[in-house]
Design a protein around this motif. Sequence first.
Motif, mmCIF file in Angstrom:
data_model
loop_
_atom_site.group_PDB
_atom_site.id
_atom_site.type_symbol
_atom_site.label_atom_id
_atom_site.label_comp_id
_atom_site.label_asym_id
_atom_site.label_seq_id
_atom_site.Cartn_x
_atom_site.Cartn_y
_atom_site.Cartn_z
ATOM 1 N N PRO A 41 37.594 -10.015 83.202
ATOM 2 C CA PRO A 41 36.851 -10.414 81.998
ATOM 3 C C PRO A 41 37.572 -11.526 81.238
ATOM 4 O O PRO A 41 38.767 -11.427 80.960
ATOM 5 N N GLY A 42 36.840 -12.567 80.929
ATOM 6 C CA GLY A 42 37.415 -13.660 80.164
ATOM 7 C C GLY A 42 38.313 -14.591 80.947
ATOM 8 O O GLY A 42 38.911 -15.505 80.376
ATOM 9 N N LYS A 43 38.405 -14.385 82.248
ATOM 10 C CA LYS A 43 39.276 -15.208 83.079
ATOM 11 C C LYS A 43 38.465 -15.955 84.130
ATOM 12 O O LYS A 43 37.312 -15.626 84.404
ATOM 13 N N GLN A 44 39.086 -16.983 84.702
ATOM 14 C CA GLN A 44 38.436 -17.696 85.786
ATOM 15 C C GLN A 44 38.579 -16.907 87.083
ATOM 16 O O GLN A 44 39.455 -16.070 87.231
ATOM 17 N N ARG A 45 37.700 -17.190 88.007
ATOM 18 C CA ARG A 45 37.780 -16.532 89.303
ATOM 19 C C ARG A 45 39.033 -16.972 90.031
ATOM 20 O O ARG A 45 39.427 -18.144 89.973
ATOM 21 N N GLU A 46 39.650 -16.009 90.717
ATOM 22 C CA GLU A 46 40.839 -16.313 91.496
ATOM 23 C C GLU A 46 40.622 -15.897 92.935
ATOM 24 O O GLU A 46 39.956 -14.893 93.223
ATOM 25 N N GLY A 47 41.189 -16.671 93.827
ATOM 26 C CA GLY A 47 41.099 -16.315 95.231
ATOM 27 C C GLY A 47 41.945 -15.093 95.504
ATOM 28 O O GLY A 47 43.040 -14.939 94.969
ATOM 29 N N VAL A 48 41.437 -14.205 96.339
ATOM 30 C CA VAL A 48 42.145 -12.984 96.703
ATOM 31 C C VAL A 48 42.583 -13.040 98.167
ATOM 32 O O VAL A 48 43.732 -12.775 98.494
ATOM 33 N N ALA A 49 41.664 -13.376 99.038
ATOM 34 C CA ALA A 49 41.948 -13.430 100.465
ATOM 35 C C ALA A 49 40.956 -14.372 101.128
ATOM 36 O O ALA A 49 39.830 -14.526 100.646
ATOM 37 N N ALA A 50 41.388 -14.975 102.212
ATOM 38 C CA ALA A 50 40.517 -15.901 102.927
ATOM 39 C C ALA A 50 40.801 -15.819 104.424
ATOM 40 O O ALA A 50 41.889 -15.382 104.840
ATOM 41 N N VAL A 51 39.821 -16.249 105.200
ATOM 42 C CA VAL A 51 39.989 -16.294 106.648
ATOM 43 C C VAL A 51 39.422 -17.616 107.130
ATOM 44 O O VAL A 51 38.350 -18.039 106.699
ATOM 45 N N ASP A 52 40.167 -18.285 108.007
ATOM 46 C CA ASP A 52 39.675 -19.575 108.486
ATOM 47 C C ASP A 52 38.975 -19.407 109.831
ATOM 48 O O ASP A 52 38.864 -18.303 110.363
ATOM 49 N N SER A 53 38.513 -20.500 110.377
ATOM 50 C CA SER A 53 37.715 -20.467 111.599
ATOM 51 C C SER A 53 38.516 -19.983 112.810
ATOM 52 O O SER A 53 37.932 -19.561 113.805
ATOM 53 N N ASP A 54 39.828 -20.039 112.718
ATOM 54 C CA ASP A 54 40.684 -19.541 113.800
ATOM 55 C C ASP A 54 41.089 -18.087 113.593
ATOM 56 O O ASP A 54 41.867 -17.545 114.375
ATOM 57 N N GLY A 55 40.567 -17.500 112.514
ATOM 58 C CA GLY A 55 40.882 -16.101 112.241
ATOM 59 C C GLY A 55 42.166 -15.877 111.481
ATOM 60 O O GLY A 55 42.579 -14.733 111.257
#
Length: 124
Positions: A41-55
């Motif tokens: 609440p009241g904050k910008q979205r932050e990245g948590v986890a990601a996966v690229d095309s190579d996995g």
Amino acid sequence: QVRLVESGGGSVQAGGSLSLSCRASGSSLVSYCMGWFRQFPGKQREGVAAVDSDGRTTYIDSVKDRFTISQSSGQKSLFLQMTNLKPEDTAKYYCAAGPCESVVSGDAAMVYYWGQGTQVVVSS
């Protein structure tokens, strides 16, 4: 055009587990990476986890060894398995797709597609 629809989330006590799913439809995402962001609440979205095309997967330090991101072949579905949840994980979680340099770095401003978000509440 791409549509992302999340499911899962909910309420759990600290130490518990939850799973999030994201179903992608529409145009191909083969040129993009997918990831999970969260927003306090009241904050910008932050990245948590990601996966690229190579996995290859990336995580923010606060969720390493607790969260696991995965995706189905063809990038039609994205998952986030969350274990040992903490009250500070309470947030709205969003599925995201966009340029890999943005999604992997957690740059919400450059994400192309967002799901509607799903709430995660962790009580102490």
